[in-house]
Scaffold this motif. Sequence first.
Motif, short mmCIF file in Angstrom:
data_model
loop_
_atom_site.label_atom_id
_atom_site.label_comp_id
_atom_site.label_asym_id
_atom_site.label_seq_id
_atom_site.Cartn_x
_atom_site.Cartn_y
_atom_site.Cartn_z
N GLY A 1 9.00 11.13 4.78
CA GLY A 1 9.38 10.42 3.57
C GLY A 1 10.26 9.21 3.80
O GLY A 1 10.77 8.63 2.85
N LYS A 2 10.44 8.82 5.06
CA LYS A 2 11.27 7.66 5.37
C LYS A 2 10.42 6.38 5.34
O LYS A 2 9.25 6.39 5.71
N ILE A 3 11.05 5.31 4.90
CA ILE A 3 10.36 4.02 4.82
C ILE A 3 10.03 3.51 6.22
O ILE A 3 10.87 3.56 7.12
N VAL A 4 8.82 3.01 6.39
CA VAL A 4 8.36 2.48 7.67
C VAL A 4 8.02 1.02 7.48
O VAL A 4 7.27 0.66 6.56
N GLU A 5 8.58 0.16 8.32
CA GLU A 5 8.22 -1.25 8.28
C GLU A 5 6.87 -1.46 8.95
O GLU A 5 6.36 -0.59 9.66
N GLN A 6 6.29 -2.63 8.71
CA GLN A 6 4.99 -2.92 9.29
C GLN A 6 5.05 -2.78 10.81
O GLN A 6 5.98 -3.20 11.46
N ASP A 7 4.01 -2.14 11.35
CA ASP A 7 3.98 -1.81 12.77
C ASP A 7 2.78 -2.49 13.41
O ASP A 7 1.67 -2.47 12.88
N SER A 8 3.00 -3.07 14.57
CA SER A 8 1.91 -3.76 15.27
C SER A 8 0.85 -2.79 15.79
O SER A 8 -0.24 -3.21 16.19
N THR A 9 1.15 -1.49 15.78
CA THR A 9 0.18 -0.52 16.26
C THR A 9 -0.86 -0.15 15.23
O THR A 9 -1.79 0.61 15.51
N ILE A 10 -0.74 -0.66 14.00
CA ILE A 10 -1.75 -0.41 12.97
C ILE A 10 -3.09 -0.99 13.43
O ILE A 10 -3.14 -2.10 13.97
N SER A 11 -4.16 -0.26 13.19
CA SER A 11 -5.48 -0.73 13.60
C SER A 11 -6.03 -1.72 12.57
O SER A 11 -6.55 -1.33 11.53
N ARG A 12 -5.88 -2.99 12.87
CA ARG A 12 -6.40 -4.02 11.97
C ARG A 12 -7.93 -4.00 11.92
O ARG A 12 -8.53 -4.36 10.92
N ARG A 13 -8.54 -3.56 13.00
CA ARG A 13 -10.00 -3.51 13.01
C ARG A 13 -10.50 -2.45 12.03
O ARG A 13 -11.49 -2.66 11.33
N ALA A 14 -9.80 -1.33 11.96
CA ALA A 14 -10.19 -0.29 11.00
C ALA A 14 -10.02 -0.80 9.57
O ALA A 14 -10.86 -0.54 8.70
N MET A 15 -8.94 -1.51 9.33
CA MET A 15 -8.72 -2.08 8.01
C MET A 15 -9.85 -3.04 7.64
O MET A 15 -10.39 -3.01 6.53
N GLN A 16 -10.23 -3.89 8.60
CA GLN A 16 -11.30 -4.85 8.34
C GLN A 16 -12.62 -4.16 8.08
O GLN A 16 -13.41 -4.58 7.22
N ARG A 17 -12.89 -3.07 8.79
CA ARG A 17 -14.14 -2.32 8.60
C ARG A 17 -14.20 -1.76 7.17
O ARG A 17 -15.25 -1.78 6.54
N ALA A 18 -13.07 -1.25 6.69
CA ALA A 18 -13.04 -0.70 5.33
C ALA A 18 -13.26 -1.79 4.29
O ALA A 18 -13.98 -1.59 3.31
N ILE A 19 -12.67 -2.95 4.52
CA ILE A 19 -12.82 -4.05 3.56
C ILE A 19 -14.25 -4.55 3.56
O ILE A 19 -14.85 -4.78 2.50
N GLU A 20 -14.83 -4.72 4.73
CA GLU A 20 -16.18 -5.26 4.83
C GLU A 20 -17.22 -4.30 4.29
O GLU A 20 -18.20 -4.71 3.66
N SER A 21 -17.03 -3.02 4.50
CA SER A 21 -18.00 -2.02 4.03
C SER A 21 -17.80 -1.65 2.57
O SER A 21 -18.64 -1.00 1.97
N ASP A 22 -16.66 -2.07 2.00
CA ASP A 22 -16.33 -1.77 0.60
C ASP A 22 -16.35 -0.25 0.36
O ASP A 22 -16.78 0.22 -0.69
N ALA A 23 -15.90 0.50 1.34
CA ALA A 23 -15.88 1.96 1.22
C ALA A 23 -14.83 2.50 2.18
O ALA A 23 -14.33 1.79 3.06
N LYS A 24 -14.51 3.76 2.00
CA LYS A 24 -13.54 4.39 2.89
C LYS A 24 -14.07 4.38 4.33
O LYS A 24 -15.23 4.69 4.58
N PHE A 25 -13.17 4.01 5.24
CA PHE A 25 -13.51 4.07 6.65
C PHE A 25 -12.58 5.09 7.29
O PHE A 25 -11.35 4.96 7.22
N SER A 26 -13.16 6.12 7.92
CA SER A 26 -12.32 7.16 8.51
C SER A 26 -12.87 7.60 9.85
O SER A 26 -14.08 7.59 10.08
N ILE A 27 -11.95 7.94 10.73
CA ILE A 27 -12.30 8.51 12.03
C ILE A 27 -11.42 9.73 12.24
O ILE A 27 -10.19 9.61 12.33
N SER A 28 -12.02 10.89 12.30
CA SER A 28 -11.25 12.13 12.48
C SER A 28 -10.69 12.24 13.89
O SER A 28 -9.58 12.75 14.08
#
Length: 550
Positions: free
Chosen positions: A196-223
């Motif tokens: 529950g602690k606030i987290v600042e933006q982290d460079s380890t976030i997968s920007r490619r996964a974010m882009q895949r979700a935006i481009e596909s207009d649907a949830k993108f998940s990898i278990s």
Amino acid sequence: MAFPTLSYTDADGQHDVILDRPSTSIGRLPDQDVVLRDQCVSRQHATIIRENDVYSVVDRNSSHGTYLNGVRVQRAPLHPGDLLQLGSLEGPRLQFHFHEVSRGEPTSQIGLVSSLRFPINEFPFIDGKELPAAREMEQLNWLLSAARQLNAGGAIEEILTTLLQLTLQLTGVERGFVFLREAGEMKLARGLNAEGKIVEQDSTISRRAMQRAIESDAKFSISDTLTDDKASAWASVMVNKIRSIYCIPLRKRDANGQHTELLGLLYLDSQIGAGNLSEVDHQLLDTISTEAAALLQNALLAEAEYRSRRAREELEVAARIHSGLMSITMPVIPFAVVKARSIPCYEIGGDFFDAVALDDCVCVAIADVSGKGIPAAIVAATMQGIIHAQLLSGQNLAEIAALLNQFLYTRNVGKYATMVLLKLFPDGSVEYMNCGHIQPLLIHDTGVKWLEESSLIVGLLPDATYASARCTLKPGERILLATDGLVEAENSDGDPFGDQRLSEVAPHQDMNQILDLVARFQANNEAQDDCTLVEVRYNGAREQSLVEAT
């Protein structure tokens, strides 16, 4: 304990608000319990209060009133079936119901329960699929609790925090982020970890996964990224040891419930281990995200409306101040008549005029600050104060111009100004100084003459020097001072009113008639600049006249 409800319908559908508090606020502000975006609804319009199990509506000094069953009221008790209307008889309609609803039941405000498509006391289904009773009833209870928590948040930050808390709880991942789209870019709006602690933006976030979700207009998940061939080739995922990722676009919905413009993105990931979400868990994650997006859309709209209203109110205040500064009472002098009028193209502008009577002369000023709107008006008001004080103190025109030049240049406000300062004496002699402004127009018996002597604009160059010029008026002669908004006013063909036309009509028209001619010339075209005109008429040393200000 059970409570009545308040029902209403807006663009997002039907809403039932449980009246389980001592008071329930209604208005346009995003912090109200019931937010109505109708323009006739005040920011804090009305309150429903409960006193000894009796419910009453209280108007909060709203602009357009609160109506109960068609009658305007300030305070009145509520009865089953009563109809409330806010702002007018055509305003939003809210109905007070006394079929009691328990605190533990969900409202329809968020619409989460309706998306499950089954009554609570029957065997559960999600999207038409039968669920095993024990495990999935736990998930159902979790979803109902999530609905209440999301529905309790009114402000954007509260909605985002609750969304992250719920989705972190559901997925069991380590951290979550919500990005909102601003100016075409995804910017971090909120981040939380599993504690529950606030987290600042982290460079380890997968920007490619974010882009895949935006481009596909649907949830993108990898278990499990270790067993996913594509993800295992992503350097950032491997370097940062990310095992599971969930990215869900948050989109606006139109009146038909269809997803449209992208609002933002929910991003969840974990380094601990592979994800372990069931099909139902995925459906719950989708449902929570969809409905949170709807709440977020409403909150963003409410906040935008609130900010817009605040901006309009502040502009109205500024316009009143500006109007007061322009409502100058011209000095009464025995030898001249001075008239002036300023018409801003927006609510407020950068043009101004002033007049001051001294023992030996009358002083007149006209100026035009670069730009338009509030920034120009602020500089104009400051300049007007300086000029007025300097004229009253008897400073000569060149010293006043030099002072203004240094003031604007050293303050680095990015503004400059053109202006004319003029002194008319009882014997008809005139001292004037033109700082890059439209040339004053001298109107005499035989025609017109442009007074061509000019100095530099104030505020552009630190070492600029200024000098005044002189002329003499005979009784009945006058000088016109105008800003470029007058001569640059265009007709429907794009032709300007122009200096030539001004010089042709000026001998036969007074100030107000000239401005009327400009208005008719411009017709329905929107003004592109402020328009100010000052007329100084010399009546002779022995003639007494009243000075007019319009």
